[in-house]
Scaffold this motif. Structure first.
Motif, PDB file in Angstrom:
ATOM      1  N   ILE A 128    -142.704 -36.551 -71.516  1.00 17.47           N
ATOM      2  CA  ILE A 128    -142.369 -35.317 -72.230  1.00 17.47           C
ATOM      3  C   ILE A 128    -140.827 -35.287 -72.560  1.00 17.47           C
ATOM      4  O   ILE A 128    -140.460 -34.843 -73.717  1.00 17.47           O
ATOM      5  CB  ILE A 128    -142.707 -33.936 -71.377  1.00 17.47           C
ATOM      6  CG1 ILE A 128    -144.320 -34.132 -71.120  1.00 17.47           C
ATOM      7  CG2 ILE A 128    -142.121 -32.716 -71.938  1.00 17.47           C
ATOM      8  CD1 ILE A 128    -144.633 -32.798 -70.292  1.00 17.47           C
ATOM      9  N   LYS A 129    -139.893 -35.405 -71.647  1.00 18.03           N
ATOM     10  CA  LYS A 129    -138.594 -35.618 -71.977  1.00 18.03           C
ATOM     11  C   LYS A 129    -138.139 -36.651 -73.129  1.00 18.03           C
ATOM     12  O   LYS A 129    -137.262 -36.259 -74.001  1.00 18.03           O
ATOM     13  CB  LYS A 129    -137.884 -35.771 -70.641  1.00 18.03           C
ATOM     14  CG  LYS A 129    -137.273 -34.579 -69.853  1.00 18.03           C
ATOM     15  CD  LYS A 129    -136.698 -33.770 -70.659  1.00 18.03           C
ATOM     16  CE  LYS A 129    -136.245 -32.500 -69.624  1.00 18.03           C
ATOM     17  NZ  LYS A 129    -135.735 -31.357 -70.375  1.00 18.03           N
ATOM     18  N   ALA A 130    -138.847 -37.919 -72.803  1.00 21.89           N
ATOM     19  CA  ALA A 130    -138.521 -38.802 -73.876  1.00 21.89           C
ATOM     20  C   ALA A 130    -138.903 -38.224 -75.236  1.00 21.89           C
ATOM     21  O   ALA A 130    -138.226 -38.602 -76.334  1.00 21.89           O
ATOM     22  CB  ALA A 130    -139.235 -40.094 -73.462  1.00 21.89           C
ATOM     23  N   ARG A 131    -139.866 -37.711 -75.209  1.00 23.71           N
ATOM     24  CA  ARG A 131    -140.822 -37.251 -76.656  1.00 23.71           C
ATOM     25  C   ARG A 131    -139.591 -35.853 -77.199  1.00 23.71           C
ATOM     26  O   ARG A 131    -139.313 -36.174 -78.315  1.00 23.71           O
ATOM     27  CB  ARG A 131    -142.213 -36.700 -76.546  1.00 23.71           C
ATOM     28  CG  ARG A 131    -142.760 -36.331 -77.635  1.00 23.71           C
ATOM     29  CD  ARG A 131    -144.142 -35.823 -77.598  1.00 23.71           C
ATOM     30  NE  ARG A 131    -144.300 -34.865 -76.711  1.00 23.71           N
ATOM     31  CZ  ARG A 131    -144.915 -34.829 -75.678  1.00 23.71           C
ATOM     32  NH1 ARG A 131    -145.793 -35.849 -75.428  1.00 23.71           N
ATOM     33  NH2 ARG A 131    -144.884 -33.710 -74.803  1.00 23.71           N
ATOM     34  N   ASP A 132    -139.122 -35.155 -76.428  1.00 24.69           N
ATOM     35  CA  ASP A 132    -138.315 -34.198 -76.613  1.00 24.69           C
ATOM     36  C   ASP A 132    -136.984 -34.670 -77.238  1.00 24.69           C
ATOM     37  O   ASP A 132    -136.252 -34.138 -78.161  1.00 24.69           O
ATOM     38  CB  ASP A 132    -138.190 -33.352 -75.415  1.00 24.69           C
ATOM     39  CG  ASP A 132    -139.092 -32.333 -75.099  1.00 24.69           C
ATOM     40  OD1 ASP A 132    -140.122 -32.357 -75.852  1.00 24.69           O
ATOM     41  OD2 ASP A 132    -139.203 -31.677 -73.903  1.00 24.69           O
ATOM     42  N   LEU A 133    -136.495 -35.747 -76.728  1.00 19.34           N
ATOM     43  CA  LEU A 133    -135.235 -36.237 -77.099  1.00 19.34           C
ATOM     44  C   LEU A 133    -135.222 -37.395 -78.255  1.00 19.34           C
ATOM     45  O   LEU A 133    -134.190 -37.475 -78.672  1.00 19.34           O
ATOM     46  CB  LEU A 133    -134.615 -37.072 -75.974  1.00 19.34           C
ATOM     47  CG  LEU A 133    -134.324 -36.035 -74.403  1.00 19.34           C
ATOM     48  CD1 LEU A 133    -133.892 -36.888 -73.554  1.00 19.34           C
ATOM     49  CD2 LEU A 133    -133.149 -35.078 -75.003  1.00 19.34           C
ATOM     50  N   ASP A 134    -136.334 -37.751 -78.696  1.00 21.17           N
ATOM     51  CA  ASP A 134    -136.417 -38.703 -79.708  1.00 21.17           C
ATOM     52  C   ASP A 134    -136.426 -37.818 -80.773  1.00 21.17           C
ATOM     53  O   ASP A 134    -137.256 -36.886 -81.409  1.00 21.17           O
ATOM     54  CB  ASP A 134    -137.864 -39.436 -79.407  1.00 21.17           C
ATOM     55  CG  ASP A 134    -138.109 -40.519 -80.486  1.00 21.17           C
ATOM     56  OD1 ASP A 134    -137.429 -40.635 -81.432  1.00 21.17           O
ATOM     57  OD2 ASP A 134    -139.253 -41.144 -80.586  1.00 21.17           O
ATOM     58  N   PRO A 135    -135.769 -38.183 -81.979  1.00 19.48           N
ATOM     59  CA  PRO A 135    -135.675 -37.559 -83.278  1.00 19.48           C
ATOM     60  C   PRO A 135    -136.884 -37.787 -84.034  1.00 19.48           C
ATOM     61  O   PRO A 135    -137.352 -36.654 -84.726  1.00 19.48           O
ATOM     62  CB  PRO A 135    -134.524 -38.444 -84.099  1.00 19.48           C
ATOM     63  CG  PRO A 135    -133.499 -38.985 -82.983  1.00 19.48           C
ATOM     64  CD  PRO A 135    -134.374 -39.267 -81.745  1.00 19.48           C
ATOM     65  N   SER A 136    -137.653 -38.623 -83.692  1.00 21.52           N
ATOM     66  CA  SER A 136    -138.829 -38.687 -84.372  1.00 21.52           C
ATOM     67  C   SER A 136    -139.841 -38.153 -83.637  1.00 21.52           C
ATOM     68  O   SER A 136    -141.399 -38.146 -83.954  1.00 21.52           O
ATOM     69  CB  SER A 136    -139.393 -40.246 -84.694  1.00 21.52           C
ATOM     70  OG  SER A 136    -139.584 -41.032 -83.334  1.00 21.52           O
TER      71      SER A 136
END
Length: 81
Positions: free
Chosen positions: A15-23
């Motif tokens: 979830i954190k990786a998705r939230d921090l990814d601009p795409s």
């Protein structure tokens, strides 16, 4: 994390990786532990570190190894060679 299961820790990092990814794609993280690793509870306090570093800490505490593939990162039980 405070007494989090390995599944909870990995889901949080997804979830954190998705939230921090601009795409908003994040990172595909696959969890393949043996049954004893699934039962492990993790307590870890991390702030402002890259997701890969957090994965390294989680893998270390759960006695798992990280394998980076073309389309995913997997956390697997350490091979007994």
């Amino acid at each position: 994390f405070r007494e989090a299961s390995i599944q909870e820790a990995v889901e949080f990092l997804r979830i954190k990786a998705r939230d921090l990814d601009p795409s908003k794609k994040g990172v595909n993280i696959i969890l393949k532990p043996d049954p004893s690793a699934k039962a492990a509870l993790l307590t870890l306090d991390l702030k402002n570190i890259p997701v890969m570093e957090a994965l390294k800490y989680v893998a270390s505490l759960a006695d798992l190894e990280i394998k980076v593939g073309e389309s995913a990162i997997s956390l697997e039980s350490k091979s007994t060679k």
